[in-house]
Design a protein around this motif. Structure first.
Motif, PDB file in Angstrom:
ATOM      1  N   LEU A   1     -38.592  58.303  -4.443  1.00  0.00           N
ATOM      2  CA  LEU A   1     -37.246  58.082  -3.899  1.00  0.00           C
ATOM      3  C   LEU A   1     -36.199  58.990  -4.547  1.00  0.00           C
ATOM      4  O   LEU A   1     -35.168  59.277  -3.958  1.00  0.00           O
ATOM      5  CB  LEU A   1     -36.870  56.607  -4.110  1.00  0.00           C
ATOM      6  CG  LEU A   1     -36.377  55.829  -2.903  1.00  0.00           C
ATOM      7  CD1 LEU A   1     -35.104  56.410  -2.326  1.00  0.00           C
ATOM      8  CD2 LEU A   1     -37.440  55.798  -1.811  1.00  0.00           C
ATOM      9  N   ARG A   2     -36.519  59.470  -5.772  1.00  0.00           N
ATOM     10  CA  ARG A   2     -35.570  60.382  -6.437  1.00  0.00           C
ATOM     11  C   ARG A   2     -35.338  61.635  -5.603  1.00  0.00           C
ATOM     12  O   ARG A   2     -34.251  62.189  -5.595  1.00  0.00           O
ATOM     13  CB  ARG A   2     -36.117  60.806  -7.802  1.00  0.00           C
ATOM     14  CG  ARG A   2     -35.671  59.896  -8.880  1.00  0.00           C
ATOM     15  CD  ARG A   2     -35.945  60.437 -10.262  1.00  0.00           C
ATOM     16  NE  ARG A   2     -36.029  59.278 -11.107  1.00  0.00           N
ATOM     17  CZ  ARG A   2     -37.161  58.689 -11.444  1.00  0.00           C
ATOM     18  NH1 ARG A   2     -38.301  59.190 -11.064  1.00  0.00           N
ATOM     19  NH2 ARG A   2     -37.141  57.609 -12.191  1.00  0.00           N
ATOM     20  N   VAL A   3     -36.385  62.068  -4.924  1.00  0.00           N
ATOM     21  CA  VAL A   3     -36.279  63.252  -4.059  1.00  0.00           C
ATOM     22  C   VAL A   3     -35.223  62.994  -2.981  1.00  0.00           C
ATOM     23  O   VAL A   3     -34.362  63.830  -2.716  1.00  0.00           O
ATOM     24  CB  VAL A   3     -37.648  63.564  -3.408  1.00  0.00           C
ATOM     25  CG1 VAL A   3     -37.522  64.613  -2.330  1.00  0.00           C
ATOM     26  CG2 VAL A   3     -38.638  64.000  -4.468  1.00  0.00           C
TER      27      VAL A   3
ATOM     28  N   ASP B   1     -38.471  49.777 -20.960  1.00  0.00           N
ATOM     29  CA  ASP B   1     -38.888  50.675 -19.881  1.00  0.00           C
ATOM     30  C   ASP B   1     -39.708  51.805 -20.498  1.00  0.00           C
ATOM     31  O   ASP B   1     -39.513  52.150 -21.656  1.00  0.00           O
ATOM     32  CB  ASP B   1     -37.630  51.226 -19.189  1.00  0.00           C
ATOM     33  CG  ASP B   1     -37.891  51.661 -17.761  1.00  0.00           C
ATOM     34  OD1 ASP B   1     -39.066  51.813 -17.385  1.00  0.00           O
ATOM     35  OD2 ASP B   1     -36.904  51.845 -17.014  1.00  0.00           O
ATOM     36  N   GLU B   2     -40.597  52.406 -19.707  1.00  0.00           N
ATOM     37  CA  GLU B   2     -41.462  53.491 -20.199  1.00  0.00           C
ATOM     38  C   GLU B   2     -42.148  53.042 -21.496  1.00  0.00           C
ATOM     39  O   GLU B   2     -42.223  53.803 -22.477  1.00  0.00           O
ATOM     40  CB  GLU B   2     -40.649  54.775 -20.462  1.00  0.00           C
ATOM     41  CG  GLU B   2     -39.679  55.154 -19.365  1.00  0.00           C
ATOM     42  CD  GLU B   2     -40.262  56.123 -18.345  1.00  0.00           C
ATOM     43  OE1 GLU B   2     -41.497  56.294 -18.318  1.00  0.00           O
ATOM     44  OE2 GLU B   2     -39.485  56.683 -17.570  1.00  0.00           O
ATOM     45  N   ILE B   3     -42.659  51.822 -21.497  1.00  0.00           N
ATOM     46  CA  ILE B   3     -43.201  51.226 -22.729  1.00  0.00           C
ATOM     47  C   ILE B   3     -44.352  52.033 -23.308  1.00  0.00           C
ATOM     48  O   ILE B   3     -44.537  52.076 -24.527  1.00  0.00           O
ATOM     49  CB  ILE B   3     -43.637  49.749 -22.467  1.00  0.00           C
ATOM     50  CG1 ILE B   3     -44.164  49.074 -23.747  1.00  0.00           C
ATOM     51  CG2 ILE B   3     -44.687  49.647 -21.377  1.00  0.00           C
ATOM     52  CD1 ILE B   3     -43.146  48.874 -24.810  1.00  0.00           C
TER      53      ILE B   3
ATOM     54  N   LYS C   1     -38.911  50.692  -9.782  1.00  0.00           N
ATOM     55  CA  LYS C   1     -39.181  49.738 -10.866  1.00  0.00           C
ATOM     56  C   LYS C   1     -37.935  49.523 -11.724  1.00  0.00           C
ATOM     57  O   LYS C   1     -37.488  48.389 -11.915  1.00  0.00           O
ATOM     58  CB  LYS C   1     -40.334  50.244 -11.760  1.00  0.00           C
ATOM     59  CG  LYS C   1     -41.627  50.492 -11.013  1.00  0.00           C
ATOM     60  CD  LYS C   1     -42.736  50.949 -11.925  1.00  0.00           C
ATOM     61  CE  LYS C   1     -42.489  52.279 -12.622  1.00  0.00           C
ATOM     62  NZ  LYS C   1     -42.320  53.433 -11.712  1.00  0.00           N
ATOM     63  N   THR C   2     -37.392  50.630 -12.235  1.00  0.00           N
ATOM     64  CA  THR C   2     -36.219  50.520 -13.104  1.00  0.00           C
ATOM     65  C   THR C   2     -35.034  49.935 -12.337  1.00  0.00           C
ATOM     66  O   THR C   2     -34.332  49.046 -12.838  1.00  0.00           O
ATOM     67  CB  THR C   2     -35.852  51.920 -13.658  1.00  0.00           C
ATOM     68  OG1 THR C   2     -36.981  52.404 -14.394  1.00  0.00           O
ATOM     69  CG2 THR C   2     -34.641  51.866 -14.553  1.00  0.00           C
ATOM     70  N   ALA C   3     -34.835  50.423 -11.119  1.00  0.00           N
ATOM     71  CA  ALA C   3     -33.690  49.954 -10.323  1.00  0.00           C
ATOM     72  C   ALA C   3     -33.759  48.436 -10.113  1.00  0.00           C
ATOM     73  O   ALA C   3     -32.756  47.736 -10.245  1.00  0.00           O
ATOM     74  CB  ALA C   3     -33.655  50.692  -8.982  1.00  0.00           C
TER      75      ALA C   3
END
Ligand SMILES: Nc1ncnc2c1ncn2[C@@H]1O[C@H](COP(=O)(O)OP(=O)(O)OP(=O)(O)O)[C@@H](O)[C@H]1O
Ligand SMILES: [Mg+2]
Length: 348
Positions: A231-233, A137-139, A66-68
């Motif tokens: 995906l961070r993993v 982000d992270e609203i 999302k952020t990317a």
């Protein structure tokens, strides 16, 4: 031989660009998110013609891009058009005043000290000439939503893009803000194993010299990433396995290097969280992102995120989650009667 003289520890490297594995790096290509990027761009596009833009709410689990995606669109916008934008992570900057300060600073206004929210808003309006893309982000982690109300009320030409893990956030939002926003909604599904494979192969191209990764090693990275559907993993494993291979002076990343890297994944391990209550799950989510925070602040974040239990009940839940081995509670010796505690995330 000195400590740093071993082969591949000094000049030589298997990484062609290790920075591209940093958490904030945004790759030029985001495979399997092309449609989503186009949709975000379509929400902004009316602003380029002098019309009002669309608002957009993006939801989806952790590590699904999302952020990317939003950052990629903002970077493309910046390269081609003179339309201002701001990006604020409301977990890092959560009160309305701080968010407005951050926005003014991102737009190039440096003298924000001692300004009221109204002054800041006036400056922001002047700099943006009333047209701007606002990303929050992270609203769901914002402490209050006054800033959102001001923007929706005062900016005739804007696109407000909101990102959250919490699919129910909008339904809990104050109706006065909700009715002024009426966003488009886009949900990011988790990646399939095949998609993860494409993405990981693409990220390897950015970060490593050609031919460094063996197929068996890639398979393990993909397997672990799919298992934890984050995906961070995968990005973590790419970097860690590469560093381990270098330490062993290997010019290739083999499966055994990834196995060793994967041992460090215990903080990512998925437990069956269905056994936890809704409040416990919320606390796990909070402490995971705020590990090391004192319990009073954890409670404040919990309340801001919609939690309704009393502080005493939450303290009991924190202790319960410590017993389950998910948190560690360490007394700081400070605070009221020296009872303040720091809460650390140990893993699921
Ligand atoms: N399609 C993709 N191609 C390449 N890299 C990706 C893709 N999707 C995600 N990533 C990478 O995976 C990591 C996590 O993605 P991102 O930060 O966008 O997740 P997120 O959905 O915002 O998660 P969270 O809700 O936890 O903030 C980042 O390093 C990002 O660059
Ligand atoms: Mg994110």
């Amino acid at each position: 031989m000195g400590l740093f003289d071993r082969p591949l520890l000094s000049e030589e490297s298997i990484f062609s660009n290790i920075e591209s594995l940093d958490p904030d790096f945004v790759p030029k290509l985001l495979p399997h998110r092309e449609e989503q990027q186009k949709y975000i761009a379509d929400c902004i596009a009316p602003l380029l013609k002098g019309y009002n833009g669309r608002n957009l709410l993006i939801t989806g689990g952790p590590g699904v891009g999302k952020t990317a995606c939003v950052k990629r669109v903002l970077q493309d916008l910046e390269e081609s058009y003179d339309l201002p934008h701001v990006y604020v992570n409301c977990w890092k900057t959560s009160s309305s005043h701080k968010i407005l300060t951050e926005m003014a600073e991102q737009l190039g206004f440096k003298f924000t000290m001692n300004l009221s929210s109204e002054d800041l808003l006036r400056k922001i309006k002047k700099i943006t000439k009333d047209a701007c893309v606002f990303v929050f982000d992270e609203i769901d982690k914002a402490a209050d939503y006054d800033f959102l109300y001001y923007i929706l009320e005062d900016f005739p030409k804007r696109s407000v893009i909101l990102i959250t893990n919490d699919s129910y956030w909008l339904s809990r939002l104050d109706s006065r803000i909700r009715s002024r926003m009426i966003p488009e909604e886009m949900h990011f599904e988790a990646y399939s194993k095949e998609e993860i494979m494409d993405i990981i192969r693409e990220r390897i191209k950015y970060a490593f010299y050609e031919g460094v990764w063996t197929d068996e090693a890639i398979d393990l990275v993909v397997e672990k990433t799919a298992e934890l559907s984050d995906l961070r993993v995968g990005i973590f494993l790419l970097k860690e396995s590469g560093l381990i291979a270098e330490q062993e002076a290997s010019r290739r990343v083999e499966r055994r290097h990834c196995e060793k890297a994967a041992e460090k994944l215990k903080h990512f391990q998925k437990r069956d969280i269905s056994e936890l209550s809704e409040d416990e799950r919320l606390l796990v989510e909070i402490v995971r992102k705020h590990s090391g925070e004192i319990s009073g602040n954890i409670y404040e974040i919990y309340v801001n995120a919609g939690g309704s239990k009393s502080q005493r009940t939450v303290e009991r839940l924190l202790k319960k989650l410590q017993k389950k081995g998910i948190f560690e509670l360490r007394p700081t010796g400070e605070g009221f009667k020296g009872k303040s505690t720091r809460i650390f995330f140990k893993g699921l």
